[in-house]
Design a protein around this motif. Structure first.
Motif, PDB file in Angstrom:
ATOM      1  N   MET A 197      -2.102  -3.025   3.690  1.00  0.00           N
ATOM      2  CA  MET A 197      -0.845  -3.501   4.071  1.00  0.00           C
ATOM      3  C   MET A 197      -0.228  -3.576   5.155  1.00  0.00           C
ATOM      4  SD  MET A 197      -0.821  -4.456   0.899  1.00  0.00           S
ATOM      5  CE  MET A 197       0.562  -5.199   0.797  1.00  0.00           C
TER       6      MET A 197
ATOM      7  N   PRO B  40      -5.413  -3.164  -2.791  1.00  0.00           N
ATOM      8  CA  PRO B  40      -5.544  -2.206  -2.008  1.00  0.00           C
ATOM      9  C   PRO B  40      -5.857  -1.013  -2.675  1.00  0.00           C
ATOM     10  CG  PRO B  40      -3.408  -3.289  -2.210  1.00  0.00           C
ATOM     11  CD  PRO B  40      -4.157  -3.975  -3.073  1.00  0.00           C
TER      12      PRO B  40
ATOM     13  N   THR C 203      -2.821  -4.096  -7.718  1.00  0.00           N
ATOM     14  CA  THR C 203      -1.966  -4.352  -6.429  1.00  0.00           C
ATOM     15  C   THR C 203      -0.695  -3.761  -6.709  1.00  0.00           C
ATOM     16  OG1 THR C 203      -3.476  -6.107  -6.055  1.00  0.00           O
ATOM     17  CG2 THR C 203      -1.476  -5.576  -4.653  1.00  0.00           C
TER      18      THR C 203
ATOM     19  N   HIS D  32      -0.161  -0.010  -6.628  1.00  0.00           N
ATOM     20  CA  HIS D  32      -0.172   0.376  -5.221  1.00  0.00           C
ATOM     21  C   HIS D  32       1.213   0.015  -4.659  1.00  0.00           C
ATOM     22  CE1 HIS D  32      -1.927   1.285  -1.472  1.00  0.00           C
ATOM     23  NE2 HIS D  32      -1.164   0.266  -0.773  1.00  0.00           N
ATOM     24  N   MET D  33       1.843  -1.003  -4.946  1.00  0.00           N
ATOM     25  CA  MET D  33       2.991  -1.238  -4.463  1.00  0.00           C
ATOM     26  C   MET D  33       4.069  -0.193  -4.830  1.00  0.00           C
ATOM     27  SD  MET D  33       2.661  -3.873  -2.432  1.00  0.00           S
ATOM     28  CE  MET D  33       1.646  -5.377  -2.130  1.00  0.00           C
TER      29      MET D  33
ATOM     30  N   GLN E 285       3.467   2.780  -5.735  1.00  0.00           N
ATOM     31  CA  GLN E 285       3.298   3.917  -4.928  1.00  0.00           C
ATOM     32  C   GLN E 285       3.850   3.953  -3.822  1.00  0.00           C
ATOM     33  OE1 GLN E 285      -0.789   4.425  -3.535  1.00  0.00           O
ATOM     34  NE2 GLN E 285      -0.656   6.632  -3.995  1.00  0.00           N
TER      35      GLN E 285
ATOM     36  N   ARG F 253       7.996   6.234  -1.442  1.00  0.00           N
ATOM     37  CA  ARG F 253       8.104   7.158  -0.133  1.00  0.00           C
ATOM     38  C   ARG F 253       9.476   7.025   0.339  1.00  0.00           C
ATOM     39  NH1 ARG F 253       2.633   4.082   2.011  1.00  0.00           N
ATOM     40  NH2 ARG F 253       1.370   4.913   0.566  1.00  0.00           N
TER      41      ARG F 253
ATOM     42  N   ILE G  89      10.070   5.916   3.438  1.00  0.00           N
ATOM     43  CA  ILE G  89      10.311   4.542   4.210  1.00  0.00           C
ATOM     44  C   ILE G  89       9.492   3.456   3.165  1.00  0.00           C
ATOM     45  CG2 ILE G  89       9.444   3.135   6.058  1.00  0.00           C
ATOM     46  CD1 ILE G  89       9.631   5.939   7.725  1.00  0.00           C
TER      47      ILE G  89
ATOM     48  N   LEU H 232       7.021  -2.155   3.831  1.00  0.00           N
ATOM     49  CA  LEU H 232       5.726  -2.469   4.488  1.00  0.00           C
ATOM     50  C   LEU H 232       5.611  -3.661   5.701  1.00  0.00           C
ATOM     51  CD1 LEU H 232       3.852  -2.135   1.012  1.00  0.00           C
ATOM     52  CD2 LEU H 232       3.629  -0.555   2.984  1.00  0.00           C
ATOM     53  N   PRO H 233       4.929  -3.603   6.407  1.00  0.00           N
ATOM     54  CA  PRO H 233       4.878  -4.758   7.433  1.00  0.00           C
ATOM     55  C   PRO H 233       3.957  -5.985   7.129  1.00  0.00           C
ATOM     56  CG  PRO H 233       3.344  -2.918   8.206  1.00  0.00           C
ATOM     57  CD  PRO H 233       3.857  -2.493   6.737  1.00  0.00           C
ATOM     58  N   THR H 234       3.584  -5.899   5.950  1.00  0.00           N
ATOM     59  CA  THR H 234       2.446  -6.823   5.513  1.00  0.00           C
ATOM     60  C   THR H 234       2.719  -8.234   5.644  1.00  0.00           C
ATOM     61  OG1 THR H 234       2.004  -5.291   3.572  1.00  0.00           O
ATOM     62  CG2 THR H 234       0.882  -7.433   3.664  1.00  0.00           C
TER      63      THR H 234
ATOM     64  N   LEU I 282       8.245  -6.222   1.970  1.00  0.00           N
ATOM     65  CA  LEU I 282       7.011  -6.572   2.594  1.00  0.00           C
ATOM     66  C   LEU I 282       7.397  -7.440   3.930  1.00  0.00           C
ATOM     67  CD1 LEU I 282       5.115  -8.296  -0.433  1.00  0.00           C
ATOM     68  CD2 LEU I 282       4.523  -6.047   0.863  1.00  0.00           C
TER      69      LEU I 282
END
Lengths: 193, 317
Positions: free
Chosen positions: A79, A92, B21, B24-25, B27, B31, B33, B36-38, B66
């Protein structure tokens, strides 16, 4: 024939890979000057088994007595890549940090090949969203040159001067069934004849 | 994955990839922060011709986490209320540089039209079209079910699980998308509703149909999904005799919920009519995963935006 014909040279054999990783392990410990609180993070894909092997060699040689999962983890950078548009999307991988986290610790990033440096740039961004390490070091099995960014490795298994036309292939038992580092070069027209 | 219009666009593996996916997101959302810079520099337009709170906000949160820019465009207060056509709206959005469009409409097929009419060549995500489909809702339901019912959810499907979907099937795009997706993932689905709220042609759907909630519960279930009775679509009435009778026969009361196996969960896509299709005690009870569905919705929509946007902006521009 569809593919351009290539030649393959083996630049590291299985035993040489194993020696290089053991040496990287010692160099990491040495640079720590006795502080045993570092964290090793393998970058997906092939950095993950490499990080694990470095961790295992440290335990085997008694350089650390921590459990492997207490200081070895994984990092996914999907990402954070800046070239997502050039590849098909992929699912991912997971990021698994040791329970202690990375705040205030030395983090050693591990990857198979250091090339443009863009993976490492993305890994540094990924790290900063996870916490604030005291410092970050980089260990790679092969440094093949041709950096696009001001990034260098602290621990290198093998420096391999290459041309941009060549490709470096790292095979690891965990991901590819065997251990080897191969250098592939497309044949020139003269050689093909 | 270029567009997400219907569950029919997905293979079993596509669906599992989207769910993995999302895992994962989720997860990354625990956090400190969460951004995400995706998708930095991409613009997502929320084009909503129909009222919506959670879906619109959910897509907005997903796009923002994102790092995409989001433009909200709702029918009220825009040229749409002056009678602008879907075509002209699409041309306008294209000219403004939208990179993806999330569309909700009361007309079935609006998203399909937008994707295929040639007005705009950008990824289209269907956020509910009439009584047709609501694929991201089905994906978040499947994601929620997988988390609760499958051990080691990553990479797996819902094989062998039994899901009961109860209520206004006729008007429910959520039910249509869920029947397709859950059966694609190997679950067996039973629809329960009064006969007048079962659509014509249901025989061809990959599911069972029952007119008795008690009978369906007696056969055992891993999950019960309650649907809202969409009174705004019931013009003319006559779909069921009285609200009281509907609630008695098809509502999920505490007594009915107690008859479910211990591990079974209760879902509702919202908004809920408490005390009508679902008892308040059940909605707030330990089996209820209704609030979690909303939370999972953000992760699933992040996953969908990633899959339609990350790979395609280059060739589109």
């Amino acid at each position: 024939m569809t593919d351009t014909p290539t030649t393959r040279t083996e630049v590291l054999r299985a035993d040489e890979i194993s020696r290089a990783l053991t040496r990287i392990g010692f160099e990491i410990v040495e640079a720590q000057k006795g502080e045993d609180d570092f964290v090793i993070l393998g970058i997906h894909n092939r950095g993950v088994p490499l990080a694990r092997r470095i961790g295992e060699s440290l335990r085997r040689t008694g350089a650390t007595d921590r459990e492997i999962d207490d200081f070895v983890g994984t990092l996914d950078i999907t990402m954070f890549r800046d070239d997502l548009a050039q590849h098909p999307t992929r699912v991912p991988y997971s990021t698994d940090l040791p329970p202690s986290g990375i705040d205030g610790r030395t983090v050693v990033l591990v990857d198979d090949v250091l090339f443009s440096g863009r993976t490492i740039r993305a890994a540094l961004d990924a790290l900063s969203s996870l916490g604030r390490p005291r410092n970050v070091r980089l260990a790679v099995l092969v440094d093949r040159g041709h950096r696009d960014l001001p990034i260098r490795a602290d621990f290198v298994g093998k420096n391999l001067p290459t041309s941009r036309r060549e490709a470096v292939r790292v095979h690891l038992t965990e991901t590819d069934g065997d251990d080897a580092v191969l250098l592939e070069r497309p044949l020139t027209e003269e050689e093909t004849r | 994955m270029k567009h997400l219009i219907s569950i029919d666009d997905l293979t079993r593996q596509d669906a599992i990839d989207v769910l993995d996916t999302a895992e994962h997101m989720a997860q990354t959302q625990s956090r400190s922060i969460r951004k995400l810079p995706t998708l930095v520099g991409r613009t997502v337009v929320n084009l909503f011709f129909e009222d919506s709170t959670r879906t619109r906000i959910s897509f907005e949160a997903a796009a923002k986490r994102l790092s995409a820019d989001i433009i909200n465009f709702s029918a009220k207060g825009s040229s749409l209320s002056k009678g602008e056509s879907l075509k002209d709206t699409a041309l306008t959005l294209d000219a403004m540089g939208a990179d993806a469009i999330v569309v909700r409409s009361s007309s079935s097929g609006a998203a399909h039209l937008l994707a295929n009419a040639g007005w705009i060549d950008k990824p289209i995500v269907n956020a509910g079209d009439g009584t047709h489909e609501h694929p991201t809702q089905a994906l978040l339901d499947a994601y929620t079910l997988r988390r609760h019912l499958v051990e080691g959810p990553t990479g797996s499907d819902l094989a062998g699980k039994r899901v009961i979907i109860v209520g206004d099937i006729l008007h429910s795009r959520v039910a249509r998308s869920n029947v397709k997706l859950l059966s694609l993932l190997g679950a067996s689905v039973t629809l329960v509703a009064p006969p007048a709220l079962i659509p014509i042609g249901v025989q061809s759907w990959p599911c069972e149909v029952s007119y008795s909630l008690d009978a369906a519960i007696a056969e055992g279930a891993d999950a019960v999904m309650m649907l809202r009775v969409q009174r705004e679509r019931m013009v003319g009435g006559g779909f069921f005799p009285t609200e009281g009778e509907y609630s008695r026969r098809f509502g999920l009361s505490t007594d009915r919920a107690d008859r479910l196996p211990d591990h079974a969960v209760v879902l509702h896509p919202g908004p809920m009519n408490r005390g009508f299709e679902i008892a308040s005690d059940v909605a707030d009870g330990p089996r209820s995963v209704i609030v979690e569905q909303v939370n999972n919705g953000v992760s699933v929509r992040m996953s969908v935006l990633y899959h339609v946007l990350a790979a395609h902006t280059e060739e589109a521009s």
